[in-house]
Write a protein that holds these residues in place. Sequence first.
Motif: not given
Length: 298
Positions: A88, A128-129
Amino acid sequence: MGGFEGGDEGGYWDIDTLPASTNHVNTSKPDRRQSTIEKTDAGYSIKAHAKVNIFLKITGHENGYHTLLSRFMYVEDLYDTITFVPCECDTFTIEGCEGVPLETNTIYKAYKALNDHTGDLEILDFFYKHKVVVTKRIPSQAGLGGGSSDAAAFMRLVKEVCNLLISTEELAKLGSTIGADLPFFIYNYTSANVSGFGEIVEPFDEDPLSLELYTPQIGCDTTLVYKTFKEHLLNGISLASFIGWDQLDSKTLLERIADPIMLNDLYKAALIAYPELKNEAKEGWFFSGSGSTFFRLR
Ligand SMILES: C[C@](O)(CO)[C@H](O)COP(=O)(O)OP(=O)(O)OC[C@H]1O[C@@H](n2ccc(N)nc2=O)[C@H](O)[C@@H]1O
Ligand SMILES: Nc1ncnc2c1ncn2[C@@H]1O[C@H](COP(=O)(O)OP(=O)(O)OP(=O)(O)O)[C@@H](O)[C@H]1O
């Protein structure tokens, strides 16, 4: 097995690769490698191979860049690894390139170029991941294309993983805005004749040579080497001196021409810019790109 033997004063790469080709003229279809993308527990991974310049001849200068004709050959057993690892992340994250500020990292430049070009929110969302984890093995400022290969491998991996509808040709064009060596790495050929500023890449059908690499503890700044060439050597180029080289296989070129100064126009410029290089030159060794790596046939 490939491996680095040496210490702080420099070392030797003992590269085991395929035997040299016996072709003297490029006749059959090009040899395009399949992109070595792996899905592992850690995430999606790709190898960013090093390259050597078997020969490099400067053919002119325009718009602040030199035009050239060069045989690029990828180095089978010397590569960085780029992996997209799930996490994350608040922002685009690169691990493993210590000492290289994010803004100047070629991988970050490639990320921004892809975003701007495609406007594909999936890329933004993906990073973002996932973070980008780099295992660096290619020495910097070594004439081996490390930073460029990383950026090109990153672009190829994003194209696959995010299913981008961008052709290889478009990707290479985008890559050329980040660095002159990127198009060779984007096309992912084993061996190619590269011309223009580096954006024209024509595959050459031959097996990779079995090479030994030696990278002294001298970092060669590509910009300085080219600037030195322009100031001292550009007026002396002779386009007639290398007619037909692009049709000869690399082993024949190294054996027949044999002279590292004649094979690579940037070598003399690197010797002017970094006189200490002279102490590292050895009989039977050739010079790659803007340096400082020497290589020879095993
Ligand atoms: C020396 C080689 O590595 C041979 O493979 C390439 O020609 C250089 O490729 P690169 O390292 O990706 O170079 P870039 O980062 O694009 O350019 C760095 C600087 O080198 C000079 N440069 C580069 C490529 C080129 N064809 N002519 C140049 O004069 C320019 O001043 C440029 O600003
Ligand atoms: N991903 C990266 N890996 C290594 N260096 C990078 C990277 N991104 C930016 N750099 C910066 O670029 C400089 C040149 O890197 P490197 O020499 O590996 O690239 P290159 O120009 O493609 O290769 P060459 O040595 O053939 O010119 C490094 O000294 C470093 O400051």
